[in-house]
Design a protein around this motif. Structure first.
Motif, PDB file in Angstrom:
ATOM      1  N   GLU A 250       0.604  -1.149   0.094  1.00  0.00           N
ATOM      2  CA  GLU A 250       0.105  -0.099  -0.012  1.00  0.00           C
ATOM      3  C   GLU A 250       0.908   1.165   0.125  1.00  0.00           C
ATOM      4  OE1 GLU A 250      -2.978   0.007   2.971  1.00  0.00           O
ATOM      5  OE2 GLU A 250      -3.448  -2.127   2.770  1.00  0.00           O
TER       6      GLU A 250
ATOM      7  N   ARG B 226      -2.017  16.608   9.486  1.00  0.00           N
ATOM      8  CA  ARG B 226      -2.555  15.372   9.802  1.00  0.00           C
ATOM      9  C   ARG B 226      -3.839  14.773   9.095  1.00  0.00           C
ATOM     10  NH1 ARG B 226      -2.798  17.187  16.133  1.00  0.00           N
ATOM     11  NH2 ARG B 226      -3.291  15.243  16.770  1.00  0.00           N
ATOM     12  N   PHE B 227      -3.867  13.328   8.808  1.00  0.00           N
ATOM     13  CA  PHE B 227      -4.949  12.823   7.978  1.00  0.00           C
ATOM     14  C   PHE B 227      -5.510  11.687   8.898  1.00  0.00           C
ATOM     15  CE2 PHE B 227      -2.095  14.890   5.050  1.00  0.00           C
ATOM     16  CZ  PHE B 227      -2.919  15.302   4.151  1.00  0.00           C
ATOM     17  N   THR B 228      -6.967  11.725   8.854  1.00  0.00           N
ATOM     18  CA  THR B 228      -7.604  10.710   9.607  1.00  0.00           C
ATOM     19  C   THR B 228      -7.312   9.077   8.792  1.00  0.00           C
ATOM     20  OG1 THR B 228      -9.603  11.326   8.459  1.00  0.00           O
ATOM     21  CG2 THR B 228      -9.134  11.660  11.050  1.00  0.00           C
ATOM     22  N   ASP B 229      -7.314   9.521   7.415  1.00  0.00           N
ATOM     23  CA  ASP B 229      -7.219   8.102   6.350  1.00  0.00           C
ATOM     24  C   ASP B 229      -5.881   8.050   6.010  1.00  0.00           C
ATOM     25  OD1 ASP B 229      -7.126   6.135   4.655  1.00  0.00           O
ATOM     26  OD2 ASP B 229      -8.747   7.279   3.474  1.00  0.00           O
ATOM     27  N   PRO B 230      -5.199   7.063   6.152  1.00  0.00           N
ATOM     28  CA  PRO B 230      -3.673   6.985   5.858  1.00  0.00           C
ATOM     29  C   PRO B 230      -3.431   6.815   4.201  1.00  0.00           C
ATOM     30  CG  PRO B 230      -4.106   5.447   7.752  1.00  0.00           C
ATOM     31  CD  PRO B 230      -5.523   5.977   7.304  1.00  0.00           C
ATOM     32  N   HIS B 231      -4.463   6.202   3.607  1.00  0.00           N
ATOM     33  CA  HIS B 231      -4.790   6.389   2.290  1.00  0.00           C
ATOM     34  C   HIS B 231      -4.542   7.817   1.678  1.00  0.00           C
ATOM     35  CE1 HIS B 231      -5.482   2.161   3.328  1.00  0.00           C
ATOM     36  NE2 HIS B 231      -4.538   1.906   2.279  1.00  0.00           N
ATOM     37  N   GLU B 232      -5.409   8.662   2.272  1.00  0.00           N
ATOM     38  CA  GLU B 232      -5.410  10.014   1.835  1.00  0.00           C
ATOM     39  C   GLU B 232      -4.051  10.544   1.992  1.00  0.00           C
ATOM     40  OE1 GLU B 232      -7.255  11.796   0.084  1.00  0.00           O
ATOM     41  OE2 GLU B 232      -6.947  13.780   0.819  1.00  0.00           O
TER      42      GLU B 232
ATOM     43  N   ARG C  84      -1.825   9.450  -0.759  1.00  0.00           N
ATOM     44  CA  ARG C  84      -2.248  10.186  -2.097  1.00  0.00           C
ATOM     45  C   ARG C  84      -1.720  11.645  -2.345  1.00  0.00           C
ATOM     46  NH1 ARG C  84      -5.237  14.238  -4.255  1.00  0.00           N
ATOM     47  NH2 ARG C  84      -6.253  14.553  -2.075  1.00  0.00           N
TER      48      ARG C  84
ATOM     49  N   SER D 169      -3.714   8.558  13.813  1.00  0.00           N
ATOM     50  CA  SER D 169      -3.786   9.276  12.657  1.00  0.00           C
ATOM     51  C   SER D 169      -2.602   9.153  11.661  1.00  0.00           C
ATOM     52  CB  SER D 169      -3.924  10.595  12.529  1.00  0.00           C
ATOM     53  OG  SER D 169      -3.050  11.438  13.314  1.00  0.00           O
TER      54      SER D 169
END
Lengths: 79, 392
Positions: free
Chosen positions: B20, B330-336, B339, B363
């Protein structure tokens, strides 16, 4: 034996609000894999246990803790 | 069953991570063009995630000092400090650090990780208590574990929690060593050092401050958070690294406790490691001189820091709690996060990506670190790239 059950019962009471409502918690429940307790939640749980029993839990002992029962065993040693 | 079977779960997790997020873990710097630019995959990029706060890894004076030391004393010391590995450069750097920090004693180590391991594994022994901020670096946890002290964490920068623990633990009537960092490497926030000093005094504890990220960054003279907060004389031990502001590799511990010297005989990671190479010692010493004599570097670092923090704040991104040269987005979704990280690299900007469980709150972070060497144009380019990728 009674004291051990009491400790176990109090720990389960502390854990319940931290996990999804329908999650069954038994002495054999694995804290990491069954309850998905991450490091932040674990700090919160330990703090509540410390306040409940008025003890300080060294993180060194947590290496030996996998299940709810393991946790209760360690707490009992500290009371 | 073979000896590697115990890693099965880790292998699975690693494979998932590679699948990933492999793009991040496979980054190779093909060429370093300057302290703020490199070539990655054949493409020139701005380095905005290297903790090279003052840009000194490529400073001509530091490079010259390293080259001279190599020509004069060789590429390595081939021995530990206890044996043949103490060169005059090590002693001179220890004196320079003591003078710079206003301490009586300093010991240098081969890495920053090694400094914490060496100091804590010997200072906090069986029967002692190590009380550390939950967000402390792995080297602090590892050092305390190795020493055999009982370890307790307090919630990050939470003074109520710290005092509650001190109040319970003081009943043990033993040595308590509180361990904090000047700037925390994940969120980039300062320790509440004044309040911690008050509590340390109230409960008769010792205080160790790891100034790894704050040396050269905070304080009127770049001595770190303790200087900035005016509590240098209340700190018992300062540890730090050469691998951030000093642009080299190595670590140190400074103190006004003259008994610090006993660590040279008590600390296994000090005794059984080859001493830092002549080039690292020489460039670190030159960098320390530069920190002391070129305050304009810190001024530029903070101008760049404030410019990027303000720009990213205006984009409504979720940042760390205060503007410091470590700016996590900071992002709550690691995939975001992935990206945006890939997009930044495509636009010629490299930042660090930090994924759970390494992050303190689950996060994912894109961690920017600013340098005095960034130009205003580079700072704008970093901001533009974030804007293009997060306002889509």
């Amino acid at each position: 034996m009674g004291e051990e059950r009491e400790v176990l019962g109090k720990i389960i009471q502390i854990l319940k609000p931290m996990v999804p409502e329908d999650t069954e918690i038994t002495p054999e429940t694995d804290l990491a894999t069954d309850l998905s307790i991450d490091s932040l939640k674990s700090m919160e749980i330990l703090a509540q246990i410390e306040d409940t029993f008025d003890i300080s839990i060294p993180i060194n002992v947590l290496a030996e803790v996998r299940t709810v029962e393991d946790l209760a065993t360690q707490i009992k040693k500290l009371i | 069953m073979n000896i590697f079977d115990k890693f099965d779960k880790l292998v699975q997790a690693g494979q998932k991570l590679e699948q990933e997020f492999g793009a991040f873990f496979q980054v190779v710097m093909d060429e370093i063009l300057s302290s703020t630019e490199a070539v990655i995959n054949g493409k020139k990029v701005i380095l905005a995630g290297t903790n090279n706060y003052l840009g000194l890894s490529m400073d001509p004076e530091c490079i010259e000092a390293a080259c001279q030391a190599t020509r004069q004393n060789g590429t390595g010391t081939t021995g530990s400090r206890m044996a043949n590995g103490t060169f005059s450069g090590h002693v001179q750097l220890e004196e320079a650090l003591s003078n710079f920090l206003g301490c009586s004693n300093t010991i240098v180590f081969t890495t920053g990780y090694g400094a914490n391991l060496a100091v804590l594994s010997s200072l906090a022994g069986p029967g002692d208590i190590a009380l550390l901020d939950a967000d402390c670096h792995a080297s602090i946890y590892d050092g305390c574990r190795m020493g055999g002290a009982e370890m307790f964490r307090f919630k990050h920068n939470n003074m109520e929690d710290l005092e509650k623990r001190l109040s319970r633990l003081q009943k043990r009537k033993t040595n308590i060593l509180i361990i904090i960092e000047g700037l925390y490497s994940m969120l980039g926030d300062r320790a509440c050092i004044r309040e911690i000093v008050e509590l340390k005094e109230k409960y008769g504890a010792y205080l160790l401050v790891d100034e790894a990220h704050s040396l050269g960054v905070l304080g009127e003279n770049g001595r770190g958070l303790a200087e900035e907060a005016g509590v240098s004389d209340k700190v018992d031990f300062i540890t730090g690294t050469f691998s951030k502001s000093l642009g080299a590799t190595g670590g140190f511990c400074s103190s006004n406790h003259q008994q610090l010297e006993i660590l040279r005989y008590a600390s296994r990671p000090y005794i059984f490691t080859a001493s830092p190479s002549p080039s690292n010692i020489a460039s670190a010493r030159k960098a320390l001189e530069i920190i002391a004599t070129r305050p304009e570097l810190r001024t530029r670092l903070w101008q760049n820091t404030n410019a990027l923090y303000d720009r990213l704040s205006s984009l409504k991104l979720n940042l760390g709690p205060e503007p410091t040269p470590i700016i996590p987005v900071r992002f709550t979704d690691p995939h975001e996060a992935l990206r945006v990280w890939k997009g930044l690299l495509a636009k010629g900007v490299y930042v660090n990506m930090v994924l759970p469980p390494a992050t303190p709150d689950g996060s994912a972070f894109l961690r920017c670190s600013m340098s005095a060497s960034h130009t205003p144009e580079q700072v704008s380019t970093i901001g533009d790239a974030f804007e293009a990728l997060t306002s889509e």
